[in-house]
Design a protein around this motif. Structure first.
Motif, PDB file in Angstrom:
ATOM      1  N   TYR A  40       0.952  -1.225  -0.088  1.00  0.00           N
ATOM      2  CA  TYR A  40       0.058  -0.001   0.053  1.00  0.00           C
ATOM      3  C   TYR A  40       0.889   1.247  -0.016  1.00  0.00           C
ATOM      4  O   TYR A  40       1.601   1.403   1.021  1.00  0.00           O
ATOM      5  CB  TYR A  40      -1.021   0.137   1.180  1.00  0.00           C
ATOM      6  CG  TYR A  40      -2.061   1.000   1.129  1.00  0.00           C
ATOM      7  CD1 TYR A  40      -1.996   1.809   0.184  1.00  0.00           C
ATOM      8  CD2 TYR A  40      -3.060   1.068   2.141  1.00  0.00           C
ATOM      9  CE1 TYR A  40      -3.093   3.085   0.194  1.00  0.00           C
ATOM     10  CE2 TYR A  40      -4.053   2.030   2.236  1.00  0.00           C
ATOM     11  CZ  TYR A  40      -4.258   3.099   1.281  1.00  0.00           C
ATOM     12  OH  TYR A  40      -5.092   3.893   1.078  1.00  0.00           O
ATOM     13  N   LEU A  41       0.843   2.075  -1.001  1.00  0.00           N
ATOM     14  CA  LEU A  41       1.606   3.128  -1.286  1.00  0.00           C
ATOM     15  C   LEU A  41       0.482   4.475  -0.623  1.00  0.00           C
ATOM     16  O   LEU A  41      -0.462   4.547  -1.157  1.00  0.00           O
ATOM     17  CB  LEU A  41       1.821   3.536  -2.621  1.00  0.00           C
ATOM     18  CG  LEU A  41       2.678   2.609  -3.485  1.00  0.00           C
ATOM     19  CD1 LEU A  41       3.055   3.129  -4.959  1.00  0.00           C
ATOM     20  CD2 LEU A  41       4.003   2.229  -2.714  1.00  0.00           C
ATOM     21  N   CYS A  42       1.079   4.898   0.469  1.00  0.00           N
ATOM     22  CA  CYS A  42       0.345   5.866   1.335  1.00  0.00           C
ATOM     23  C   CYS A  42       0.974   7.218   1.395  1.00  0.00           C
ATOM     24  O   CYS A  42       2.351   7.096   1.827  1.00  0.00           O
ATOM     25  CB  CYS A  42       0.307   5.252   2.835  1.00  0.00           C
ATOM     26  SG  CYS A  42      -0.999   6.319   3.711  1.00  0.00           S
ATOM     27  N   GLY A  43       0.346   8.263   0.810  1.00  0.00           N
ATOM     28  CA  GLY A  43       0.965   9.640   0.917  1.00  0.00           C
ATOM     29  C   GLY A  43      -0.011  10.760   0.484  1.00  0.00           C
ATOM     30  O   GLY A  43      -1.049  10.297  -0.078  1.00  0.00           O
ATOM     31  N   PHE A  74      -9.756   4.674  -8.875  1.00  0.00           N
ATOM     32  CA  PHE A  74     -11.192   4.985  -8.204  1.00  0.00           C
ATOM     33  C   PHE A  74     -11.610   6.292  -8.562  1.00  0.00           C
ATOM     34  O   PHE A  74     -10.820   7.305  -8.227  1.00  0.00           O
ATOM     35  CB  PHE A  74     -11.231   4.389  -7.003  1.00  0.00           C
ATOM     36  CG  PHE A  74     -11.187   3.013  -6.706  1.00  0.00           C
ATOM     37  CD1 PHE A  74     -12.332   2.168  -6.989  1.00  0.00           C
ATOM     38  CD2 PHE A  74      -9.766   2.271  -6.594  1.00  0.00           C
ATOM     39  CE1 PHE A  74     -12.169   0.778  -6.838  1.00  0.00           C
ATOM     40  CE2 PHE A  74      -9.925   1.089  -6.499  1.00  0.00           C
ATOM     41  CZ  PHE A  74     -10.880   0.268  -6.345  1.00  0.00           C
ATOM     42  N   LYS A  75     -12.992   6.430  -8.773  1.00  0.00           N
ATOM     43  CA  LYS A  75     -13.496   7.807  -8.791  1.00  0.00           C
ATOM     44  C   LYS A  75     -15.170   7.635  -8.323  1.00  0.00           C
ATOM     45  O   LYS A  75     -15.281   6.724  -8.011  1.00  0.00           O
ATOM     46  CB  LYS A  75     -13.308   8.536 -10.539  1.00  0.00           C
ATOM     47  CG  LYS A  75     -13.587   7.611 -11.422  1.00  0.00           C
ATOM     48  CD  LYS A  75     -13.316   8.031 -12.776  1.00  0.00           C
ATOM     49  CE  LYS A  75     -13.481   7.061 -13.888  1.00  0.00           C
ATOM     50  NZ  LYS A  75     -12.641   5.929 -13.768  1.00  0.00           N
ATOM     51  N   PHE A 173      -7.433   4.301  -3.818  1.00  0.00           N
ATOM     52  CA  PHE A 173      -7.960   3.401  -3.210  1.00  0.00           C
ATOM     53  C   PHE A 173      -9.076   3.718  -2.184  1.00  0.00           C
ATOM     54  O   PHE A 173     -10.105   3.277  -1.785  1.00  0.00           O
ATOM     55  CB  PHE A 173      -7.094   2.243  -2.588  1.00  0.00           C
ATOM     56  CG  PHE A 173      -7.783   0.919  -1.923  1.00  0.00           C
ATOM     57  CD1 PHE A 173      -8.245  -0.011  -2.953  1.00  0.00           C
ATOM     58  CD2 PHE A 173      -8.058   0.784  -0.524  1.00  0.00           C
ATOM     59  CE1 PHE A 173      -8.980  -1.027  -2.577  1.00  0.00           C
ATOM     60  CE2 PHE A 173      -8.554  -0.378  -0.222  1.00  0.00           C
ATOM     61  CZ  PHE A 173      -9.204  -1.405  -0.934  1.00  0.00           C
ATOM     62  N   ASP A 174      -8.609   5.016  -1.314  1.00  0.00           N
ATOM     63  CA  ASP A 174      -9.248   5.342  -0.307  1.00  0.00           C
ATOM     64  C   ASP A 174     -10.574   6.069  -0.827  1.00  0.00           C
ATOM     65  O   ASP A 174     -11.402   6.400   0.052  1.00  0.00           O
ATOM     66  CB  ASP A 174      -8.540   6.157   0.793  1.00  0.00           C
ATOM     67  CG  ASP A 174      -7.778   7.341   0.200  1.00  0.00           C
ATOM     68  OD1 ASP A 174      -7.725   7.074  -1.130  1.00  0.00           O
ATOM     69  OD2 ASP A 174      -7.228   8.274   0.574  1.00  0.00           O
ATOM     70  N   GLY A 206      -3.172   5.036  -1.847  1.00  0.00           N
ATOM     71  CA  GLY A 206      -4.275   6.128  -1.237  1.00  0.00           C
ATOM     72  C   GLY A 206      -3.656   7.119  -0.413  1.00  0.00           C
ATOM     73  O   GLY A 206      -2.254   7.131  -0.169  1.00  0.00           O
ATOM     74  N   ARG A 207      -4.467   8.274  -0.026  1.00  0.00           N
ATOM     75  CA  ARG A 207      -3.987   9.342   1.100  1.00  0.00           C
ATOM     76  C   ARG A 207      -3.870   8.709   2.442  1.00  0.00           C
ATOM     77  O   ARG A 207      -3.012   9.180   3.171  1.00  0.00           O
ATOM     78  CB  ARG A 207      -4.682  10.516   0.892  1.00  0.00           C
ATOM     79  CG  ARG A 207      -4.666  11.238  -0.478  1.00  0.00           C
ATOM     80  CD  ARG A 207      -4.769  12.454  -0.291  1.00  0.00           C
ATOM     81  NE  ARG A 207      -6.236  13.067   0.359  1.00  0.00           N
ATOM     82  CZ  ARG A 207      -7.403  12.972  -0.329  1.00  0.00           C
ATOM     83  NH1 ARG A 207      -7.432  12.805  -1.675  1.00  0.00           N
ATOM     84  NH2 ARG A 207      -8.594  13.245   0.298  1.00  0.00           N
ATOM     85  N   GLU A 208      -4.743   7.886   2.846  1.00  0.00           N
ATOM     86  CA  GLU A 208      -4.779   7.663   4.140  1.00  0.00           C
ATOM     87  C   GLU A 208      -4.564   6.041   4.370  1.00  0.00           C
ATOM     88  O   GLU A 208      -5.062   5.186   3.659  1.00  0.00           O
ATOM     89  CB  GLU A 208      -6.345   7.755   4.847  1.00  0.00           C
ATOM     90  CG  GLU A 208      -6.783   9.215   4.376  1.00  0.00           C
ATOM     91  CD  GLU A 208      -8.294   9.436   4.815  1.00  0.00           C
ATOM     92  OE1 GLU A 208      -8.839   8.651   5.207  1.00  0.00           O
ATOM     93  OE2 GLU A 208      -8.619  10.630   4.633  1.00  0.00           O
TER      94      GLU A 208
END
Length: 742
Positions: A40-43, A74-75, A173-174, A206-208
């Motif tokens: 999971y790339l989170c940033g 995703f959107k 993804f979030d 995702g961001r979170e």
């Protein structure tokens, strides 16, 4: 056909610092990456997550045959079935594109019927057509759950029927947690997580982190994606400047490193803006000008407006308060916003929820943490100055630039090292347009100098007049302009005189420092004048002043040379006196604290909203506390401000108009102006009041109460309105209650 454009990636010369990570992710399907089977790339936004995923996708498409790579972002969608169809089309289309080695299909819009036609009579086509048939059946009966389940498990059907695993790269993804079409459908996310858990390996971004936290996905590894580190971001900055023909200097580079958070998006926009407006990023001023252009009207501003979409002043005020508290290392509390901003608690919670949804805040058990970063904070501050404080765009831009120049202290101050140089650097940070005694900048002859004067009589003491200091924005050593120069080191301090960042008000001080046991002599003085005459060539058109500081003073010869040349001169003792004058110590609740805010002005524009006066009261309390007023005096000041604001609102010409409250902190007093756009201030009949422990507990005595609380009260007739000026003296009524208690 290796067409990068089909995979929507940026040019290689605009992409920096992620090559090693991309190689590791590329090796993930082969189990040779050293990572878990799922990542999971989170940033945060614009840190490069999407670009990383797309580059890995492209690399998997062209450089291996073990897995079928599928990228999906995703959107939001009209409904769940619309998502299911969109997701299914991408899975099947990219499967066909990879099997045929036809990269053009990756970017080609296709319907499900078009994909069926492409499948033709290929091996395994029948099984894949069954996936399409199940979707059409669910669509016919409006079975949202069946359509969703069929779509998110399509990669498993393809993998089992083709003996080639599908490797998913899922972006944003979030978004599942905030997409309108999934609202209220708690099982949606669980279905997708179950389908991912059945896959051998995958990458999501995702961001979170919370989007996958607590899930049962096997061995998922969280990789934080932050801004580029300082070395890489500096290299990117220099490289982009070279590509765009922009002159790049160490000062601007250092400022960019401090301010842009290593974000490739911000760096690229800054350089592009510099190219468009003049092609210079050499000095701190260049950086401040270009950065302000970007924040106020450039590509960065456009992106931030699209991203943040502030639809109410409530969100703007909450963001501003959170960002300021974050800078002060203070945790914000949702409950405090209702009182501070005169909002209903429900409205506060709704705003915080909306801000958290776009990644600008995090709320946990009432505590609200700002997570937007410094660039977003500057954008919010600019918007706040316009929409809340009522400044023009030009005025708000000036405020932003002045703040950036102040920020330059952090960059430049670290370069000043020796003891006396540190003292001088500290003094320069306090130069903020104050008036100080001229004796601090005109030195008497040292003892060593008396010997050289051969008995000449001392001149009469200079009259103790005042001099107005400039507002210094930043400083740095002159070594960048000099080569192998002997003599005292010179610091170049830049700033302005008129309180506004304008070319006409620019000023440069050349400051020489001799930190030695011997006084400044004639040779030192001549050396300083010669070197400054050369250095001034780099600052043509700007006003300049010269100042030389010697710890042990000056010889008579040196003093005469410097006085004739109009140079300011200070010894170690006078430097300490100047420092004490700038950073005078006051007593705050029995504790001595330094305060450097004298001579400064602060202004608050209050909208005509319930409890708006509490905002001014909070500002008054913070300013008064910083100046050294004790608790009772601060309580009196706050009550007086509340009374004045309420009176101003009640008698304003326009019920929807604003009230302006300006605070001016002087050495011995706090001056407060409250102005409205209406009739004179009114003196209502006194009502009962309650005073306990020296603090005013209730309002209602109007102007009579204000007169009793403050040391001086004056009324003003203004064009289009009225005003009141209130003065509270340090050491007067502010300390009276303490004396009585003693």
């Amino acid at each position: 056909m290796n067409n990068a454009g089909l995979f929507s990636i940026c040019s290689d010369n605009l992409f920096f610092g992620r090559a090693a990570l991309i190689e590791r992710l590329f090796a993930l399907p082969s189990k040779e990456s050293g990572l878990s089977n799922a990542v999971y790339l989170c940033g945060g936004r614009w840190t490069g997550k999407t670009e990383i995923l797309r580059r890995v996708h492209k690399k998997l498409f062209f450089e291996q045959t073990a897995v079928t790579p599928v990228y999906y972002q995703f959107k939001d969608y009209p409904d769940t079935i619309a998502f299911a169809e969109d997701y299914l089309k991408e899975i099947l289309k990219q499967f066909v594109a990879f099997r045929r080695r036809s990269p053009d299909l990756v970017a080609t819009p296709l319907t499900l019927a078009g994909i069926e036609k492409l499948l033709g009579a290929e091996k395994d086509a029948e099984k894949i057509r069954e996936v399409i048939s199940r979707h059409r059946l669910a669509q016919k009966y409006n079975d949202k759950n069946a359509a969703f389940q069929n779509a998110v498990r399509a990669h498993l059907s393809i993998s089992s029927n083709t003996n080639m695993p599908v490797f998913l790269l899922l972006d944003d993804f979030d978004y599942l947690d905030r997409a309108v079409c999934f609202a209220g459908q708690s099982g949606i996310k669980r279905e997708l997580l179950d389908a991912l858990n059945a896959a051998p390996s995958f990458i999501v971004a995702g961001r979170e982190k919370g989007a996958l936290e607590g899930s049962i996905i096997n061995s998922i590894e969280f990789l934080p994606i932050t801004g580029l580190d300082e070395d890489v971001s500096s290299a990117a900055f220099v490289e982009l400047c070279a590509q765009n023909g922009v002159e790049c200097g160490a000062e601007a580079l250092s400022a960019a490193g401090q301010k842009l958070e290593g974000c490739p998006f911000y760096i690229k926009n800054l350089v592009t803006s510099a190219k468009r407006t003049g092609g210079r990023l050499l000095s701190l001023k260049d950086f401040a000008r270009v950065y302000a252009d970007e924040i106020t009207g450039g590509n960065t501003a456009e992106a931030l407006r699209s991203y943040i979409k502030l639809d109410s002043l409530g969100s703007l005020k909450i963001l501003k308060e959170c960002a300021e508290n974050s800078a002060k290392k203070i945790t914000s509390n949702a409950g405090e916003f209702a009182d501070l901003l005169a909002f209903e608690e429900t409205e506060v919670n709704q705003n915080i929820k909306a801000l958290s949804a776009i990644g600008l805040t995090e709320a946990t058990l009432g505590a609200v943490k700002y997570t937007g970063g410094g660039v977003v904070a500057d954008f919010i501050g600019y918007a706040y100055d316009i929409y809340v404080k009522g400044l023009s765009t030009g005025e708000a831009r000036t405020v932003l630039i002045n703040g950036l120049l102040r920020h330059g202290f952090e960059v430049r101050y670290s370069k000043i090292r020796s003891r006396l140089k540190e003292e001088v650097a500290g003094v320069l940070t306090g130069f903020d347009g104050q008036k100080v005694s001229k004796r601090f900048l005109r030195i008497s002859v040292s003892l060593a100098g008396l010997e050289e004067r051969e008995g000449a009589p001392l001149t009469a003491p200079e009259k103790d007049t005042e001099i107005t200091l400039p507002q210094i924005s930043g400083f740095y050593t002159a070594e960048r302009f000099e080569y192998s120069e002997a003599g005292p080191e010179i610091i170049i301090a830049e700033g302005f005189e008129d309180g506004r960042y304008e070319t006409a008000g620019s000023i440069v001080w050349f400051v020489a420092i001799k930190d030695a046991t011997a006084p400044v002599n004639g040779e030192d003085a001549e050396n300083f004048l010669r070197r400054v005459s050369i250095l001034k060539e780099n600052f043509q058109g700007k006003k300049t002043d010269r100042w030389i500081i010697g710890r042990e003073g000056f010889t008579a010869v040196a003093r005469k040379i410097l006085e004739n040349a109009g140079v300011f001169t200070t010894d170690g003792a006078r430097l300490n006196g100047l420092k004490e004058s700038l950073f005078k110590t006051h007593d705050k609740d029995g504790v001595s604290v330094p305060y450097s805010g004298f001579g400064k002005e602060f202004e608050v524009a209050l909208p005509s909203l319930p409890r708006a006066e509490l905002v001014a009261a909070k500002a008054a309390d913070e300013i008064a506390a910083g100046m050294g007023f004790n608790e009772d005096a601060r309580g009196a000041i706050k009550t007086a401000v509340i009374e004045a604001c309420i009176n101003s609102f009640e008698h304003g010409r326009f019920k929807t108009g604003k009230v302006s409250v300006k605070f001016t902190s002087e050495k011995d007093r706090l001056i407060i102006h409250v102005r409205n756009g209406g009739a004179d201030f009114s003196v209502p009949a006194p009502q009962a009041r309650n005073i306990s422990d020296g603090l005013i507990k209730r309002r209602g005595w109007g102007l009579e109460l204000i007169k009793g609380l403050m040391d001086e009260v004056r009324f003003e007739k203004l064009s289009g309105g009225a005003g009141i000026e209130m003065v509270k003296l340090l050491g007067k009524k502010g300390e009276a209650s303490d004396a009585k208690q003693a």
